[in-house]
Design a protein around this motif. Sequence first.
Motif, PDB file in Angstrom:
ATOM      1  N   LEU A   6       0.834  -1.195   0.000  1.00  9.86           N
ATOM      2  CA  LEU A   6       0.000   0.000   0.000  1.00  9.86           C
ATOM      3  C   LEU A   6       0.870   1.246   0.000  1.00  9.86           C
ATOM      4  CD1 LEU A   6      -2.892  -0.749   2.501  1.00  9.86           C
ATOM      5  CD2 LEU A   6      -3.081  -0.188   0.097  1.00  9.86           C
ATOM      6  N   THR A 108     -11.696   1.497   1.133  1.00  6.17           N
ATOM      7  CA  THR A 108     -10.610   1.745   2.085  1.00  6.17           C
ATOM      8  C   THR A 108      -9.253   1.536   1.422  1.00  6.17           C
ATOM      9  OG1 THR A 108     -12.104   0.792   3.709  1.00  6.17           O
ATOM     10  CG2 THR A 108      -9.872   1.251   4.433  1.00  6.17           C
ATOM     11  N   MET A 112      -6.252   4.274   0.969  1.00  5.52           N
ATOM     12  CA  MET A 112      -4.891   4.082   1.470  1.00  5.52           C
ATOM     13  C   MET A 112      -3.877   4.003   0.337  1.00  5.52           C
ATOM     14  SD  MET A 112      -5.258   4.414   4.507  1.00  5.52           S
ATOM     15  CE  MET A 112      -3.534   4.192   4.915  1.00  5.52           C
ATOM     16  N   LEU A 133      -3.662  10.561  20.022  1.00  4.27           N
ATOM     17  CA  LEU A 133      -3.954   9.306  19.324  1.00  4.27           C
ATOM     18  C   LEU A 133      -3.191   9.238  18.007  1.00  4.27           C
ATOM     19  CD1 LEU A 133      -5.630   6.711  18.959  1.00  4.27           C
ATOM     20  CD2 LEU A 133      -7.400   8.120  17.927  1.00  4.27           C
ATOM     21  N   MET A 137      -0.423   6.516  16.812  1.00  7.11           N
ATOM     22  CA  MET A 137      -0.520   5.779  15.550  1.00  7.11           C
ATOM     23  C   MET A 137       0.747   5.943  14.726  1.00  7.11           C
ATOM     24  SD  MET A 137      -4.441   6.362  14.337  1.00  7.11           S
ATOM     25  CE  MET A 137      -4.278   5.537  12.763  1.00  7.11           C
TER      26      MET A 137
ATOM     27  N   THR B  88      -7.033   1.479  20.372  1.00  2.40           N
ATOM     28  CA  THR B  88      -7.693   2.202  19.289  1.00  2.40           C
ATOM     29  C   THR B  88      -6.723   2.406  18.124  1.00  2.40           C
ATOM     30  OG1 THR B  88      -9.074   3.343  20.882  1.00  2.40           O
ATOM     31  CG2 THR B  88      -8.908   4.323  18.698  1.00  2.40           C
ATOM     32  N   ALA B  89      -5.483   2.772  18.449  1.00  3.36           N
ATOM     33  CA  ALA B  89      -4.486   2.966  17.393  1.00  3.36           C
ATOM     34  C   ALA B  89      -4.263   1.663  16.641  1.00  3.36           C
ATOM     35  CB  ALA B  89      -3.176   3.474  17.995  1.00  3.36           C
ATOM     36  N   ALA B  92      -7.404   0.938  14.441  1.00  6.06           N
ATOM     37  CA  ALA B  92      -7.479   1.846  13.295  1.00  6.06           C
ATOM     38  C   ALA B  92      -6.450   1.446  12.246  1.00  6.06           C
ATOM     39  CB  ALA B  92      -7.245   3.283  13.744  1.00  6.06           C
ATOM     40  N   THR B  93      -5.243   1.113  12.696  1.00  3.25           N
ATOM     41  CA  THR B  93      -4.210   0.704  11.749  1.00  3.25           C
ATOM     42  C   THR B  93      -4.607  -0.593  11.054  1.00  3.25           C
ATOM     43  OG1 THR B  93      -2.597   1.725  13.217  1.00  3.25           O
ATOM     44  CG2 THR B  93      -1.742   0.295  11.517  1.00  3.25           C
ATOM     45  N   ALA B  95      -7.639  -1.681  10.499  1.00  2.68           N
ATOM     46  CA  ALA B  95      -8.749  -1.429   9.574  1.00  2.68           C
ATOM     47  C   ALA B  95      -8.235  -0.777   8.302  1.00  2.68           C
ATOM     48  CB  ALA B  95      -9.798  -0.543  10.237  1.00  2.68           C
ATOM     49  N   LEU B  96      -7.338   0.194   8.439  1.00  3.29           N
ATOM     50  CA  LEU B  96      -6.923   0.961   7.271  1.00  3.29           C
ATOM     51  C   LEU B  96      -5.912   0.211   6.422  1.00  3.29           C
ATOM     52  CD1 LEU B  96      -6.711   4.457   8.953  1.00  3.29           C
ATOM     53  CD2 LEU B  96      -8.316   3.736   7.179  1.00  3.29           C
ATOM     54  N   LEU B  97      -4.980  -0.454   7.055  1.00  3.28           N
ATOM     55  CA  LEU B  97      -3.887  -1.040   6.289  1.00  3.28           C
ATOM     56  C   LEU B  97      -4.067  -2.512   5.986  1.00  3.28           C
ATOM     57  CD1 LEU B  97      -1.085   0.808   8.130  1.00  3.28           C
ATOM     58  CD2 LEU B  97      -1.605   1.000   5.723  1.00  3.28           C
ATOM     59  N   VAL B 103     -14.126   0.359   8.413  1.00  7.69           N
ATOM     60  CA  VAL B 103     -13.877   1.733   8.845  1.00  7.69           C
ATOM     61  C   VAL B 103     -15.100   2.291   9.573  1.00  7.69           C
ATOM     62  CG1 VAL B 103     -13.443   4.076   8.061  1.00  7.69           C
ATOM     63  CG2 VAL B 103     -12.162   2.182   7.081  1.00  7.69           C
TER      64      VAL B 103
END
Lengths: 235, 300, 229
Positions: A6, A108, A112, A133, A137, B88-89, B92-93, B95-97, B103
Amino acid sequence: MRHTRLELWSRGTTFAHRRHPAAKIAVALTFLVCIATLQPSGWRIGVLYFVALTSMAFAARLPVPRLHLAAAVVLPFAGVFALISFLAGTPEKGLAMMVRAWLSAFTTVLLMATTSQPDLLAGLESLHAPRFLVQVMQFLYRYLLVLLEEAGAMRAAAASRAGKLRAREFRRAAAAAGVLFARSWGRAQAIHRAMTARGFDGHIPRFRSLRLTWPDAWFVALLATFAIVARLAIR
Amino acid sequence: MHIPDGYLSTKVWIATDLVAAPAVVLLARRAQAKFDHHRIPLLGVMGAFVFAAQMINFPAGNGTSSHLVGAALLGCLLGPSAAVIVMTAILATQALLFQDGGVLALGANIFNMAIAGVFAGYLPFALLKGSRLGLFLAGFFSLLTAAVLALSELLISGVAMPPAMLSISFAWFLVSAAIEGALTMSVAVALERIQPGCLRKPEFAGRAWVTTGAVALLLGAFGWLVASDHPDGLEALALRAGISGRITSLIASPFGDYQASFLADPWLSRPVAGLAGMVVIYIACLAISRGIGATSREGV
Amino acid sequence: MSRIVEVRGLRYAWEDGTEALRGVDFDLEAGQTVALLGANGSGKTTFALHLNGLLKASAGSIQIDTLVLNDKSLPVIRRKVGLVFQDSDNQLFMPTVLEDVAFAPLTAGLTSAQATEKAMAALRQVDMEAKAHKAPWHLSSGEKKRVAIAGILASDPSLLVLDEPTTFLDPPGQRSLAALLADLPQAKILITHDMTFARALTKEAVFFQEGKIAARGPLDEVITRFDWY
Ligand SMILES: Nc1ncnc2c1ncn2[C@@H]1O[C@H](COP(=O)(O)OP(=O)(O)OP(=O)(O)O)[C@@H](O)[C@H]1O
Ligand SMILES: [Mg+2]
């Protein structure tokens, strides 16, 4: 690794790649909402979205088949539920679920594949996501690969010494996880040290100043309108 | 356990997003105030650690293997508010990657695994003063609560599931929960040996934590009832719980009436309610971060 | 010549009680380069960490560029002393090369434009301009090391402390790193186990033994005396 692929795609320079990440997030969310609310009878819209998203991927010069493949990872899970729905006598429900899951995943992946990870985080921040947050990340992503490598190396080391872990070696596996943790903890301290050495005082400086431009506004307006109008008009 | 997009009904994903997003904003503020920024790299690396630790397969005895989920472990190591942010981080990672979880469904996943998972695990850990049993129960309840909540959300969304499937699921949840408990305990014990004093002394200062933990467990139990009763949709659930009016208005307002009068056709109302829901959630989050953030604005 | 480092009677014990430094005296003149040799665990890294105040000595004093190291002078000293750690991965923590190199100037309060300019200049010095927008984790070990050095150069230090800079580098990478360092005018402390690398950059060495400096003198003499081939 999935995310390195990605990352590779997201380094393009097409019109889509250059849009403000917040704009792309807004468009992606609009599409996701419209897709998530699709009902079994709305298959025409699903087809339209499929065509629209795929052409966007083409326009962004992305390897479309591989993008679809990447989105298809949700299908096995979806398949199980589709099968259950089929057994429960509501096959169309299960089918709709699969279509929604796949289209959503594709949306999604497309987001990305056109937005680099730093840009995405900058976009989230410009949308006022909690900075704390976002920065967690950022560090998570930065050290993901490093620690995955370490875990892989440890697994290889363990396997080369002990062969396959058996049931009673549960404890050994737990100890391995403990070692991995200690390494991660040590690394976190080393990173913190390196940051402090360079003057870190608790605030990670913001670097990029992204600005919304007219093309961004048009991008959001057109695509979001398309998604909503298509969703509401076709039946 | 990561729910993808496309499974939850509009009401369920809006409701869970509506709970999860402001909660995360609030807890991020709390974590930020409590742990200074110096801990950001640590929290990020711990997130990466859980990711990597999920790669280590643990033989489960019966020929299958399982891996750590980590919400309870993080809670015991970092304290609940930081653990929620790290989870949460991670989610989220993922889900996105990795397309692991959706999402829009992120709210549900955060609610189940990050919020309920962390707090449900923290309660026994704190009550049993960080003993081994406490650690085991932390992992056990953390996973059980998260899994039951996920299942009941799917059922409320109208995902069909034959009763036989349900019993199998429950049995499987119990097994996974026991494994997670054993993992949390053994990893924490291994950790203590390498790095004495790394487990946080459970703090009772926050009675709020205990309450939240109890609520999370109760929600899990409630989800259990819902799931085992297998109602077909939210209305059935609400009726059964006798809170039909309140819940529906809570979830659908202010579009509930809208829906009824203007856009009687669900064809129109669903996407509109969905989009409007997103806007409401966004505004709620902004209001929270502004309102509470007034005291601790960060300099640039 | 001005004195850039003056350390007197430095002692340090880690939390677990390990006495890593047991009375270190050390001087370095501006622009001078010295190799720091010594067995594993002799206290070299611990010593380096003291030079910009990452660890607090239990006894002794440190002066950098005539400034006594204390809480007040700490921010200035952190800018004067550039520490390059052994594992570049720990040092490159920002999402892009440019952002990482600009980290120190930005933290010091420069605007984005000024910081970018500084960062690009530093990247030019290490010949890594072309990779400015890459993610650090996509660089080779040698490139990472160069970027880590650029990140230090961006805050105009007058002393560079490099902790085992040649680990992970192949022979050509080691040679090109030596060439790069030889061109930098700053005073340098090279912690290294690589004698070829040390010889390429300096004629002077300090030998650490059990938390003390056992000898200081010409590199080749030190090497022969301790059988340090
Ligand atoms: N974080 C720590 N906690 C406790 N003891 C430590 C720590 N770091 C180092 N030590 C101890 O301090 C002593 C000096 O270590 P140091 O890292 O300075 O050695 P070094 O000379 O850099 O060795 P090497 O050549 O292996 O890098 C060693 O005995 C080591 O075990
Ligand atoms: Mg060392």
